[in-house]
Design a protein around this motif. Structure first.
Motif, PDB file in Angstrom:
ATOM      1  N   PRO A  26      35.064 -61.953  -9.043  1.00  0.00           N
ATOM      2  CA  PRO A  26      35.568 -62.003  -7.648  1.00  0.00           C
ATOM      3  C   PRO A  26      34.491 -61.680  -6.620  1.00  0.00           C
ATOM      4  O   PRO A  26      34.364 -62.373  -5.606  1.00  0.00           O
ATOM      5  N   GLU A  27      33.704 -60.641  -6.895  1.00  0.00           N
ATOM      6  CA  GLU A  27      32.650 -60.249  -5.957  1.00  0.00           C
ATOM      7  C   GLU A  27      31.571 -61.319  -5.860  1.00  0.00           C
ATOM      8  O   GLU A  27      31.112 -61.659  -4.754  1.00  0.00           O
ATOM      9  N   LEU A  28      31.171 -61.879  -7.010  1.00  0.00           N
ATOM     10  CA  LEU A  28      30.143 -62.926  -7.002  1.00  0.00           C
ATOM     11  C   LEU A  28      30.651 -64.199  -6.336  1.00  0.00           C
ATOM     12  O   LEU A  28      29.884 -64.906  -5.668  1.00  0.00           O
ATOM     13  N   ALA A  29      31.939 -64.496  -6.507  1.00  0.00           N
ATOM     14  CA  ALA A  29      32.513 -65.684  -5.872  1.00  0.00           C
ATOM     15  C   ALA A  29      32.505 -65.543  -4.355  1.00  0.00           C
ATOM     16  O   ALA A  29      32.188 -66.495  -3.625  1.00  0.00           O
ATOM     17  N   GLU A  30      32.832 -64.331  -3.883  1.00  0.00           N
ATOM     18  CA  GLU A  30      32.802 -64.085  -2.435  1.00  0.00           C
ATOM     19  C   GLU A  30      31.378 -64.201  -1.901  1.00  0.00           C
ATOM     20  O   GLU A  30      31.147 -64.775  -0.827  1.00  0.00           O
ATOM     21  N   ALA A  31      30.428 -63.653  -2.648  1.00  0.00           N
ATOM     22  CA  ALA A  31      29.027 -63.727  -2.219  1.00  0.00           C
ATOM     23  C   ALA A  31      28.536 -65.168  -2.211  1.00  0.00           C
ATOM     24  O   ALA A  31      27.797 -65.587  -1.304  1.00  0.00           O
ATOM     25  N   ALA A  32      28.946 -65.958  -3.206  1.00  0.00           N
ATOM     26  CA  ALA A  32      28.534 -67.368  -3.270  1.00  0.00           C
ATOM     27  C   ALA A  32      29.078 -68.154  -2.096  1.00  0.00           C
ATOM     28  O   ALA A  32      28.380 -68.999  -1.510  1.00  0.00           O
ATOM     29  N   LEU A  33      30.328 -67.862  -1.725  1.00  0.00           N
ATOM     30  CA  LEU A  33      30.931 -68.541  -0.578  1.00  0.00           C
ATOM     31  C   LEU A  33      30.238 -68.144   0.707  1.00  0.00           C
ATOM     32  O   LEU A  33      29.926 -68.989   1.559  1.00  0.00           O
ATOM     33  N   ARG A  34      29.951 -66.863   0.839  1.00  0.00           N
ATOM     34  CA  ARG A  34      29.295 -66.356   2.053  1.00  0.00           C
ATOM     35  C   ARG A  34      27.879 -66.905   2.193  1.00  0.00           C
ATOM     36  O   ARG A  34      27.438 -67.251   3.293  1.00  0.00           O
ATOM     37  N   ASP A  35      27.159 -66.986   1.077  1.00  0.00           N
ATOM     38  CA  ASP A  35      25.765 -67.442   1.113  1.00  0.00           C
ATOM     39  C   ASP A  35      25.625 -68.951   0.937  1.00  0.00           C
ATOM     40  O   ASP A  35      24.497 -69.455   0.859  1.00  0.00           O
ATOM     41  N   GLN A  36      26.766 -69.647   0.831  1.00  0.00           N
ATOM     42  CA  GLN A  36      26.782 -71.106   0.672  1.00  0.00           C
ATOM     43  C   GLN A  36      25.917 -71.547  -0.518  1.00  0.00           C
ATOM     44  O   GLN A  36      25.099 -72.466  -0.414  1.00  0.00           O
ATOM     45  N   MET A  37      26.133 -70.872  -1.659  1.00  0.00           N
ATOM     46  CA  MET A  37      25.383 -71.210  -2.860  1.00  0.00           C
ATOM     47  C   MET A  37      25.891 -72.513  -3.457  1.00  0.00           C
ATOM     48  O   MET A  37      27.045 -72.895  -3.279  1.00  0.00           O
ATOM     49  N   THR A  38      25.004 -73.184  -4.160  1.00  0.00           N
ATOM     50  CA  THR A  38      25.420 -74.400  -4.865  1.00  0.00           C
ATOM     51  C   THR A  38      26.218 -74.010  -6.109  1.00  0.00           C
ATOM     52  O   THR A  38      26.205 -72.854  -6.529  1.00  0.00           O
ATOM     53  N   TYR A  39      26.902 -74.980  -6.696  1.00  0.00           N
ATOM     54  CA  TYR A  39      27.631 -74.697  -7.933  1.00  0.00           C
ATOM     55  C   TYR A  39      26.686 -74.200  -9.021  1.00  0.00           C
ATOM     56  O   TYR A  39      27.000 -73.271  -9.777  1.00  0.00           O
ATOM     57  N   ARG A  40      25.506 -74.841  -9.110  1.00  0.00           N
ATOM     58  CA  ARG A  40      24.535 -74.433 -10.130  1.00  0.00           C
ATOM     59  C   ARG A  40      24.058 -72.996  -9.891  1.00  0.00           C
ATOM     60  O   ARG A  40      23.906 -72.209 -10.825  1.00  0.00           O
ATOM     61  N   GLY A  41      23.808 -72.685  -8.618  1.00  0.00           N
ATOM     62  CA  GLY A  41      23.364 -71.333  -8.288  1.00  0.00           C
ATOM     63  C   GLY A  41      24.403 -70.285  -8.613  1.00  0.00           C
ATOM     64  O   GLY A  41      24.090 -69.214  -9.144  1.00  0.00           O
ATOM     65  N   PHE A  42      25.657 -70.589  -8.322  1.00  0.00           N
ATOM     66  CA  PHE A  42      26.749 -69.668  -8.614  1.00  0.00           C
ATOM     67  C   PHE A  42      26.897 -69.468 -10.125  1.00  0.00           C
ATOM     68  O   PHE A  42      27.057 -68.351 -10.617  1.00  0.00           O
ATOM     69  N   LEU A  43      26.816 -70.575 -10.877  1.00  0.00           N
ATOM     70  CA  LEU A  43      26.915 -70.485 -12.335  1.00  0.00           C
ATOM     71  C   LEU A  43      25.777 -69.650 -12.901  1.00  0.00           C
ATOM     72  O   LEU A  43      25.974 -68.826 -13.798  1.00  0.00           O
ATOM     73  N   ALA A  44      24.569 -69.844 -12.365  1.00  0.00           N
ATOM     74  CA  ALA A  44      23.415 -69.073 -12.830  1.00  0.00           C
ATOM     75  C   ALA A  44      23.619 -67.582 -12.578  1.00  0.00           C
ATOM     76  O   ALA A  44      23.303 -66.743 -13.442  1.00  0.00           O
ATOM     77  N   GLU A  45      24.146 -67.229 -11.400  1.00  0.00           N
ATOM     78  CA  GLU A  45      24.397 -65.825 -11.086  1.00  0.00           C
ATOM     79  C   GLU A  45      25.392 -65.209 -12.067  1.00  0.00           C
ATOM     80  O   GLU A  45      25.218 -64.079 -12.536  1.00  0.00           O
ATOM     81  N   LEU A  46      26.443 -65.956 -12.376  1.00  0.00           N
ATOM     82  CA  LEU A  46      27.449 -65.468 -13.320  1.00  0.00           C
ATOM     83  C   LEU A  46      26.835 -65.209 -14.693  1.00  0.00           C
ATOM     84  O   LEU A  46      27.021 -64.140 -15.289  1.00  0.00           O
ATOM     85  N   LEU A  47      26.101 -66.188 -15.205  1.00  0.00           N
ATOM     86  CA  LEU A  47      25.537 -66.065 -16.553  1.00  0.00           C
ATOM     87  C   LEU A  47      24.462 -64.997 -16.622  1.00  0.00           C
ATOM     88  O   LEU A  47      24.381 -64.242 -17.600  1.00  0.00           O
ATOM     89  N   LEU A  48      23.635 -64.902 -15.581  1.00  0.00           N
ATOM     90  CA  LEU A  48      22.587 -63.884 -15.577  1.00  0.00           C
ATOM     91  C   LEU A  48      23.169 -62.475 -15.503  1.00  0.00           C
ATOM     92  O   LEU A  48      22.630 -61.543 -16.112  1.00  0.00           O
ATOM     93  N   SER A  49      24.263 -62.314 -14.765  1.00  0.00           N
ATOM     94  CA  SER A  49      24.900 -60.998 -14.699  1.00  0.00           C
ATOM     95  C   SER A  49      25.407 -60.586 -16.068  1.00  0.00           C
ATOM     96  O   SER A  49      25.289 -59.416 -16.462  1.00  0.00           O
ATOM     97  N   GLU A  50      25.949 -61.533 -16.827  1.00  0.00           N
ATOM     98  CA  GLU A  50      26.424 -61.239 -18.179  1.00  0.00           C
ATOM     99  C   GLU A  50      25.253 -60.892 -19.100  1.00  0.00           C
ATOM    100  O   GLU A  50      25.313 -59.924 -19.869  1.00  0.00           O
TER     101      GLU A  50
END
Length: 267
Positions: free
Chosen positions: A35-59
């Protein structure tokens, strides 16, 4: 064959689907941080690839952290110590640059030994634990043990016909940290058993020791030839750090006592 996609999900349904999928795939960090990363991705206008990378790297980062915690716990350190906590100003004998170089753990990778030699209160056990912790954080298997405990365990294992198994267990770890070597006197049998452990690890896996005795070790190993062989195993091609003779713990205690006495006099 193309997998079917769920289209037209509401935000609530999408969140539920992500939660369930993360549980099935065992991705706890993504499940909690999504939820927090999704909000940050929306706020920062990240691409789908960028958002996916953030999710996987956090894991990946969280898994690496948990692995380090497990290795540190498995090492059996008696207390937490780090390089950052060490007061190099209190003991100028110790070369800070050399310790920070050792913290990179190239010597563990090469299977080289490390000896920390100095009087009580000079920081050798702190550095032994701290460098062992660094090795665990670098994904090496580490085991910490007091020299007396190790020898007693080996004697008991020999009596119970489990010596080979015990030596093999100590031989498997990447770094064996032996503390307080030189605080006791070993008979020939105890010294020979310790020598077997060191021989099992020679030129394969690292041994780090902390000792208040210099390399004569005549008080610990009464057999001169065995003493020489053990010293050879612990020093050949390795690093020797001398922590000096002045106890900074004692100096700190005296300084606090002086401050308290001055405060009482002033009062």
């Amino acid at each position: 064959m193309t997998a079917k996609r769920n289209r037209g999900l509401t935000e609530q349904a999408a969140d539920t689907a992500v939660d369930q999928a993360c549980r099935m795939l065992r991705l706890p960090t993504i499940r909690t941080q999504y939820p927090e990363l999704a909000e940050a991705a929306l706020r920062d206008q990240m691409t789908y690839r960028g958002f996916l990378a953030e999710l996987l790297l956090s894991e990946c980062d969280d898994r690496a952290r948990r692995r380090s915690e497990r290795r540190i716990k498995a090492a059996g350190f008696p207390r937490e110590k780090s390089i950052r906590q060490f007061d190099f100003d209190a003991n100028p004998v110790i070369d800070a640059a050399a310790i920070h170089t050792l913290a990179k753990c190239d010597w563990v990778k090469k299977g080289l030994p490390l000896c920390l030699i100095g009087d009580s209160g000079t920081g050798k056990s702190h550095l032994l634990i701290a460098l062992g912790t660094e090795a665990a954080m670098h994904e090496y298997r580490v085991k910490y043990v007091l020299a007396t405990k190790l020898v007693n365990e080996l004697v008991e294992a020999a009596d119970e016909k489990l010596l080979a198994k015990t030596i093999a267990r100590y031989g498997r770890v990447d770094l064996l940290c032996i503390d307080e070597l030189g605080h006791m006197e070993l008979d020939r049998r105890g010294a020979e058993l310790l020598f077997q452990v060191l021989t099992e690890r020679e030129e394969k896996n690292s041994v780090a020791i902390a000792s208040n005795e210099s390399f004569g070790w005549t008080k610990t190993f009464t057999d001169p030839r065995l003493c020489a062989a053990i010293v050879d195993r612990l020093t050949f091609g390795g690093n020797i750090i001398e922590t000096g003779t002045d106890s900074y713990r004692l100096a700190a205690t005296r300084a606090r006592a002086a401050q308290q006495a001055a405060a009482v006099s002033a009062g």
